[in-house]
Design a protein around this motif. Structure first.
Motif, PDB file in Angstrom:
ATOM      1  N   TYR A  77     -63.374   8.026  32.145  1.00  0.00           N
ATOM      2  CA  TYR A  77     -62.082   8.556  32.588  1.00  0.00           C
ATOM      3  C   TYR A  77     -62.043  10.076  32.436  1.00  0.00           C
ATOM      4  N   LEU A  78     -62.604  10.563  31.324  1.00  0.00           N
ATOM      5  CA  LEU A  78     -62.634  12.008  31.109  1.00  0.00           C
ATOM      6  C   LEU A  78     -63.522  12.681  32.152  1.00  0.00           C
ATOM      7  N   THR A  79     -64.659  12.078  32.428  1.00  0.00           N
ATOM      8  CA  THR A  79     -65.565  12.622  33.450  1.00  0.00           C
ATOM      9  C   THR A  79     -64.882  12.671  34.811  1.00  0.00           C
ATOM     10  N   GLN A  80     -64.162  11.611  35.145  1.00  0.00           N
ATOM     11  CA  GLN A  80     -63.440  11.574  36.416  1.00  0.00           C
ATOM     12  C   GLN A  80     -62.385  12.671  36.471  1.00  0.00           C
ATOM     13  N   ALA A  81     -61.675  12.911  35.360  1.00  0.00           N
ATOM     14  CA  ALA A  81     -60.635  13.950  35.323  1.00  0.00           C
ATOM     15  C   ALA A  81     -61.222  15.338  35.529  1.00  0.00           C
ATOM     16  N   LEU A  82     -62.454  15.556  35.053  1.00  0.00           N
ATOM     17  CA  LEU A  82     -63.078  16.882  35.166  1.00  0.00           C
ATOM     18  C   LEU A  82     -63.881  17.065  36.447  1.00  0.00           C
ATOM     19  N   SER A  83     -64.021  15.987  37.227  1.00  0.00           N
ATOM     20  CA  SER A  83     -64.945  16.031  38.365  1.00  0.00           C
ATOM     21  C   SER A  83     -64.506  16.975  39.472  1.00  0.00           C
ATOM     22  N   HIS A  84     -63.229  17.292  39.543  1.00  0.00           N
ATOM     23  CA  HIS A  84     -62.748  18.182  40.609  1.00  0.00           C
ATOM     24  C   HIS A  84     -62.073  19.426  40.033  1.00  0.00           C
ATOM     25  N   CYS A  85     -62.462  19.813  38.825  1.00  0.00           N
ATOM     26  CA  CYS A  85     -61.829  20.952  38.164  1.00  0.00           C
ATOM     27  C   CYS A  85     -62.666  22.221  38.324  1.00  0.00           C
ATOM     28  N   ASP A  86     -61.976  23.324  38.512  1.00  0.00           N
ATOM     29  CA  ASP A  86     -62.632  24.632  38.572  1.00  0.00           C
ATOM     30  C   ASP A  86     -62.746  25.244  37.181  1.00  0.00           C
ATOM     31  N   VAL A  87     -61.763  24.935  36.328  1.00  0.00           N
ATOM     32  CA  VAL A  87     -61.673  25.538  34.993  1.00  0.00           C
ATOM     33  C   VAL A  87     -61.326  24.450  33.984  1.00  0.00           C
ATOM     34  N   VAL A  88     -61.945  24.526  32.798  1.00  0.00           N
ATOM     35  CA  VAL A  88     -61.575  23.656  31.689  1.00  0.00           C
ATOM     36  C   VAL A  88     -61.207  24.550  30.501  1.00  0.00           C
TER      37      VAL A  88
ATOM     38  N   ILE B 182     -65.904  16.604  25.609  1.00  0.00           N
ATOM     39  CA  ILE B 182     -65.770  17.453  26.798  1.00  0.00           C
ATOM     40  C   ILE B 182     -67.151  17.880  27.297  1.00  0.00           C
ATOM     41  N   ILE B 183     -68.027  18.275  26.387  1.00  0.00           N
ATOM     42  CA  ILE B 183     -69.377  18.685  26.780  1.00  0.00           C
ATOM     43  C   ILE B 183     -70.136  17.511  27.390  1.00  0.00           C
ATOM     44  N   SER B 184     -69.975  16.321  26.808  1.00  0.00           N
ATOM     45  CA  SER B 184     -70.632  15.136  27.365  1.00  0.00           C
ATOM     46  C   SER B 184     -70.142  14.861  28.779  1.00  0.00           C
ATOM     47  N   ALA B 185     -68.833  15.006  28.993  1.00  0.00           N
ATOM     48  CA  ALA B 185     -68.276  14.785  30.331  1.00  0.00           C
ATOM     49  C   ALA B 185     -68.766  15.845  31.313  1.00  0.00           C
TER      50      ALA B 185
ATOM     51  N   PRO C  39     -55.740   9.920  24.760  1.00  0.00           N
ATOM     52  CA  PRO C  39     -56.501   8.687  25.014  1.00  0.00           C
ATOM     53  C   PRO C  39     -57.839   8.919  25.715  1.00  0.00           C
ATOM     54  N   MET C  40     -57.970  10.009  26.465  1.00  0.00           N
ATOM     55  CA  MET C  40     -59.222  10.289  27.164  1.00  0.00           C
ATOM     56  C   MET C  40     -60.382  10.573  26.215  1.00  0.00           C
ATOM     57  N   PHE C  41     -60.061  10.902  24.948  1.00  0.00           N
ATOM     58  CA  PHE C  41     -61.108  11.282  23.995  1.00  0.00           C
ATOM     59  C   PHE C  41     -61.460  10.151  23.027  1.00  0.00           C
ATOM     60  N   ARG C  42     -60.935   8.955  23.290  1.00  0.00           N
ATOM     61  CA  ARG C  42     -61.265   7.810  22.462  1.00  0.00           C
ATOM     62  C   ARG C  42     -62.609   7.221  22.870  1.00  0.00           C
ATOM     63  N   GLU C  43     -63.146   6.412  21.985  1.00  0.00           N
ATOM     64  CA  GLU C  43     -64.409   5.735  22.284  1.00  0.00           C
ATOM     65  C   GLU C  43     -64.260   4.887  23.545  1.00  0.00           C
ATOM     66  N   GLY C  44     -65.270   4.934  24.379  1.00  0.00           N
ATOM     67  CA  GLY C  44     -65.277   4.132  25.590  1.00  0.00           C
ATOM     68  C   GLY C  44     -64.513   4.722  26.756  1.00  0.00           C
ATOM     69  N   MET C  45     -63.966   5.958  26.594  1.00  0.00           N
ATOM     70  CA  MET C  45     -63.146   6.572  27.656  1.00  0.00           C
ATOM     71  C   MET C  45     -63.862   7.719  28.357  1.00  0.00           C
ATOM     72  N   LEU C  46     -65.167   7.858  28.113  1.00  0.00           N
ATOM     73  CA  LEU C  46     -65.900   8.987  28.697  1.00  0.00           C
ATOM     74  C   LEU C  46     -65.827   8.978  30.223  1.00  0.00           C
TER      75      LEU C  46
END
Length: 436
Positions: A42-53, A84-87, A33-40
């Protein structure tokens, strides 16, 4: 570390999740669901504290390539990577590294290829990989980018090997894909997990890295070695026209293949634990401890982890208590709790055990029903304090981590998990048992 994984629920994703979790890292699954339209957001928030993707998302390739499935293959890879790159571009504090998956299908099927090969193959699969990698290369410069080109990932619990094993287990017949001479670039799932860990922790690694074993073999050689390991009576080559009939255009990735070398991993002195088919199919190391003092082994053991099986399915708070009887045998009392209709039901089973051969004190026979005995192998043991143990059996269906206390220190867990993996056990299958 915080490690975000797209495709975490897939075959490779599950193994990587278990591998990194066992080593104390926090894995953040990036759900569809994070990769659906309009969910950027949420995806950005999920990656905001990540060391590795780690970007693994992609629909299965081993289906007939209808126009609809080709679109799904494209969207599940390129569109997901695009988001993912956009986020990543939107995240203020960038992850240290992005590992984006690709496949050795990008290489030409003529000659040998490695990471320094500048030409790419023809056809849909090579074009798909090229577009996938092109999207990943839009990664922000603050994040180190590694593109991992996977060979055929080998594990008996998923992926291509499960399909190859079906006729072998049903009819004891190994079936190679015609013509049989095509290259079969492969990698053990355990080496893939270790290579990913190696890439994360080596900041000098960037660009393309091939995840394939150093031994180059043909489809026939791989199937023949697997057939021998699983005691097949016969190994046959199925003509490639059969696969063309079944898969259409998609048969090309089965009946042809590139010859690929892991040049960069070898240059960086990465050590493959499974570099050859001989090592892959050598079987599990079930060597038991040389010494076992039964009197010190007596008493209660808490089950910390186990391979799930029908006798203990759904049970928690499991313990095993050993008592020495006057005749030299052992009384075994297994206890646990099973949740049935919202109620905790206490379960108990009484068995017996003995050491059949004093020359192998770590091998016991255990029975909970009449004269039907099972093997019980003490593989690893704290010989100083008898505080923890790793237990297996003649069959790879059983594995336990035991402790004298309800909870085992993390460093001891890691030590026993490493020992089990070194012996060839799939530690991703272990269930961690709830103890009070």
């Amino acid at each position: 570390m915080n490690i975000a994984i797209s495709g975490a629920s897939g075959f490779i994703g599950r193994h990587l999740t278990a591998y990194f979790t066992e080593r104390g890292h926090r894995v953040i699954p990036l759900a569809r669901p994070m990769f659906r339209e309009g969910m950027l957001g949420y995806l950005t928030q999920a990656l905001s504290h990540c060391d590795v993707v780690i970007n693994l998302a992609g629909a299965p390739i081993s289906k007939r390539w209808t126009p609809e499935h080709k679109r799904e293959l494209y969207d599940s890879r390129i569109r997901v990577t695009h988001r993912i790159i956009s986020a990543l571009n939107a995240v203020r504090t960038k992850p240290k590294v992005l590992i984006s998956a690709s496949a050795v299908g990008i290489y030409p099927t003529e000659g040998d290829s490695d990471e320094y090969t500048n030409t790419r193959g023809g056809g849909f699969l090579a074009d798909l990989c090229y577009a996938w990698e092109k999207e990943a290369r839009r990664c922000p410069s603050q994040t180190r980018l590694v593109i991992t080109r996977f060979g055929i990932v080998i594990s008996p619990d998923g992926g291509a090997m499960v399909q190859m094993l079906r006729p072998l287990k049903l009819a004891k017949i190994g079936t190679a894909i015609g013509p049989g001479t095509q290259p079969f670039p492969w990698i053990d799932i355990r080496d893939l997990c270790r290579a990913m860990d190696f890439i994360i922790h080596n900041e000098s690694v960037s660009g393309v890295v091939n995840l394939v074993a150093p031994q180059q073999v043909s489809q026939w050689a791989f199937t023949k070695a697997m057939s021998k390991a699983y005691n097949a009576g016969l190994t046959l080559i199925v003509p490639k026209f059969v696969f063309r009939f079944m898969y259409g255009e998609a048969a090309s990735f089965l009946t042809t293949g590139p010859s690929v070398r892991p040049t960069r991993l070898k240059e960086m002195n990465f050590r493959f634990e499974t570099p050859t088919l001989e090592k892959l199919f050598s079987g599990t190391d079930r060597t038991t401890v040389d010494e076992l003092d039964l009197k010190r082994y007596l008493g209660r053991w808490y089950e910390i982890a186990r391979y799930d099986h029908r006798f203990k399915r759904g049970m928690s708070e499991v313990t095993a208590t050993y008592t020495l009887l006057p005749n030299g045998t052992l009384r075994v009392e297994n206890e646990g709790v099973r949740n049935e209709e919202g109620k905790k039901i206490h379960k108990k089973a009484i068995g017996k055990a003995y050491v059949p051969d004093p020359a192998f004190p770590g091998r016991l026979k255990v029975s909970f029903f009449l004269w039907f005995y099972s093997d019980y192998y003490v593989l690893e043991l704290d010989t100083v304090g008898y505080n923890y143990a790793l237990i297996g059996s003649r069959s790879d269906k059983y594995l336990w981590i035991l402790s004298r206390t309800p909870h085992l220190p993390e460093d001891i867990k890691k030590k026993l998990l490493h020992a089990a993996a070194q012996r060839g056990y799939d530690t991703g299958k272990l269930m961690w048992i709830e103890q009070i």
